[in-house]
Design an enzyme around this catalytic site. Structure first.
Site, PDB file in Angstrom:
ATOM      1  N   LYS A  79       0.829  -1.223   0.000  1.00 52.28           N
ATOM      2  CA  LYS A  79       0.000   0.000   0.000  1.00 52.28           C
ATOM      3  C   LYS A  79       0.855   1.262   0.000  1.00 52.28           C
ATOM      4  CE  LYS A  79      -2.253  -0.539   3.850  1.00 52.28           C
ATOM      5  NZ  LYS A  79      -1.658  -1.781   4.357  1.00 52.28           N
ATOM      6  N   ARG A 129      -9.334   1.650   9.026  1.00 50.54           N
ATOM      7  CA  ARG A 129      -8.892   0.303   9.359  1.00 50.54           C
ATOM      8  C   ARG A 129      -9.927  -0.422  10.218  1.00 50.54           C
ATOM      9  NH1 ARG A 129      -3.081   1.256   8.961  1.00 50.54           N
ATOM     10  NH2 ARG A 129      -1.753  -0.429   9.643  1.00 50.54           N
ATOM     11  N   ARG A 184      11.878  -4.889   5.389  1.00 50.63           N
ATOM     12  CA  ARG A 184      11.613  -3.519   4.925  1.00 50.63           C
ATOM     13  C   ARG A 184      12.437  -2.487   5.701  1.00 50.63           C
ATOM     14  NH1 ARG A 184       5.460  -1.812   4.599  1.00 50.63           N
ATOM     15  NH2 ARG A 184       5.424  -2.115   6.840  1.00 50.63           N
ATOM     16  N   ARG A 190      11.694  -0.245  11.049  1.00 44.85           N
ATOM     17  CA  ARG A 190      10.666   0.128  12.014  1.00 44.85           C
ATOM     18  C   ARG A 190      10.585  -0.938  13.099  1.00 44.85           C
ATOM     19  NH1 ARG A 190       5.477   1.020   8.271  1.00 44.85           N
ATOM     20  NH2 ARG A 190       4.526   0.188  10.144  1.00 44.85           N
ATOM     21  N   ARG A 250       0.402  -7.828  13.775  1.00 47.93           N
ATOM     22  CA  ARG A 250      -0.284  -6.832  12.951  1.00 47.93           C
ATOM     23  C   ARG A 250      -1.162  -7.504  11.900  1.00 47.93           C
ATOM     24  NH1 ARG A 250       4.503  -3.696  10.787  1.00 47.93           N
ATOM     25  NH2 ARG A 250       2.995  -2.539   9.565  1.00 47.93           N
TER      26      ARG A 250
HETATM   27  P1  AMP Z   1       1.156   1.341   9.153  1.00 43.88           P
HETATM   28  O1  AMP Z   1       2.343   2.156   8.840  1.00 43.88           O
HETATM   29  O2  AMP Z   1      -0.035   1.692   8.335  1.00 43.88           O
HETATM   30  O3  AMP Z   1       1.444  -0.132   9.131  1.00 43.88           O
HETATM   31  O4  AMP Z   1       0.736   1.698  10.658  1.00 43.88           O
HETATM   32  C1  AMP Z   1       1.637   1.503  11.747  1.00 43.88           C
HETATM   33  C2  AMP Z   1       0.861   1.498  13.045  1.00 43.88           C
HETATM   34  O5  AMP Z   1       0.214   2.751  13.248  1.00 43.88           O
HETATM   35  C3  AMP Z   1      -0.254   0.464  13.145  1.00 43.88           C
HETATM   36  O6  AMP Z   1       0.204  -0.820  13.518  1.00 43.88           O
HETATM   37  C4  AMP Z   1      -1.135   1.092  14.227  1.00 43.88           C
HETATM   38  O7  AMP Z   1      -0.587   0.936  15.513  1.00 43.88           O
HETATM   39  C5  AMP Z   1      -1.060   2.576  13.859  1.00 43.88           C
HETATM   40  N1  AMP Z   1      -2.110   2.928  12.871  1.00 43.88           N
HETATM   41  C6  AMP Z   1      -1.943   3.316  11.584  1.00 43.88           C
HETATM   42  N2  AMP Z   1      -3.109   3.554  10.984  1.00 43.88           N
HETATM   43  C7  AMP Z   1      -4.068   3.307  11.905  1.00 43.88           C
HETATM   44  C8  AMP Z   1      -5.487   3.355  11.886  1.00 43.88           C
HETATM   45  N3  AMP Z   1      -6.167   3.709  10.787  1.00 43.88           N
HETATM   46  N4  AMP Z   1      -6.154   3.037  13.031  1.00 43.88           N
HETATM   47  C9  AMP Z   1      -5.487   2.705  14.140  1.00 43.88           C
HETATM   48  N5  AMP Z   1      -4.153   2.605  14.219  1.00 43.88           N
HETATM   49  C10 AMP Z   1      -3.432   2.913  13.117  1.00 43.88           C
END
Ligand code: AMP
Length: 216
Positions: free
Chosen positions: A15, A90, A129, A162, A173
């Site tokens: 994404k 989400r 990554r 990360r 996740r």
């Molecule tokens: P990502 O980079 O999209 O994988 O997001 C990293 C982390 O940020 C996730 O594992 C959540 O802890 C938090 N996060 C990102 N987007 C959301 C969302 N829409 N709702 C809740 N937590 C989020």
């Protein structure tokens, strides 16, 4: 009318990579909830401190906090023509809130590309990554390394792994995604907005299919 694209898919489906490319090609703003949280974390804002514990455990940050953050972000001038939403919504509650928010901008979710991949691919991609510190540009140690080890090709900043891309957290996740985000696939399919795309294909092919879904 503004255009809003919601990119759906598990962590590691691609994404973020596609959102970055698509934003350049369409001139729409790239709004990544994960990047916004990481920026807040880096700057140790109250929001960042609150999000930190959830992120480190691979859990979702509470809906109300996330919704307020996105509302503020998409109200900015660079989102006037719309946005590519990467990582938001989400949960069903976030999707409902988004619908209401977009009505306020006289818009709606136009397209929901759903990028899929098998679980072993997701783990391999996320655990290898590397992310750029300054702007979140994405690399992979095996599939797409930066030209100079440890340095971002685009802005010269450090690339790092990360915390939540370590294998244990990635597995968590993916589970959280299956439990909390999967219902959105059915929700947007029913609304006739879903475009399913095989995320195991080459990056260029995925982009091609995304652009063709957008034209329709
Ligand atoms: P990502 O980079 O999209 O994988 O997001 C990293 C982390 O940020 C996730 O594992 C959540 O802890 C938090 N996060 C990102 N987007 C959301 C969302 N829409 N709702 C809740 N937590 C989020």
């Amino acid at each position: 009318m503004p255009t809003y694209i919601v990119l759906l898919g598990p962590p590691g489906a691609g994404k973020g990579t596609q959102a970055e490319i698509l934003a350049k090609k369409t001139d729409l703003a790239h709004v990544s909830s994960g990047d916004l949280f990481r920026e807040n974390l880096k700057n140790q804002t109250d929001l960042g401190k609150l999000a930190q514990s959830y992120m480190h455990k691979g859990e979702l940050v509470p809906d109300d906090v996330t919704i307020n953050m996105i509302r503020e972000r998409i109200s900015r001038a660079d989102c006037e023509a719309g946005a590519i939403l990467d990582g938001f919504p989400r949960t069903p509650a976030q999707a409902d809130a988004l619908e209401i928010m977009l009505k306020g901008f006289k818009g709606e979710v136009n397209l929901v590309p759903y990028i899929t991949a098998a679980e072993e691919t997701l783990v391999e991609r996320t655990s290898g990554r590397w992310t750029c510190r300054a702007h979140g540009h994405i690399y992979h140690e095996k599939f797409n390394p930066p030209k100079q080890s440890g340095i971002c090709d685009v802005d010269g900043s450090e690339v790092y792994q990360r915390d939540d891309d370590k294998v244990e957290t990635v597995t968590k996740r993916i589970r959280v995604y299956l439990d909390q985000t999967m219902p959105l696939v059915a929700y947007y399919r029913k609304a006739g907005k879903l475009a399913e795309i095989d995320g195991t294909q080459a990056v260029e092919q995925v982009t091609k299919e995304l652009l063709s879904a957008l034209k329709k």
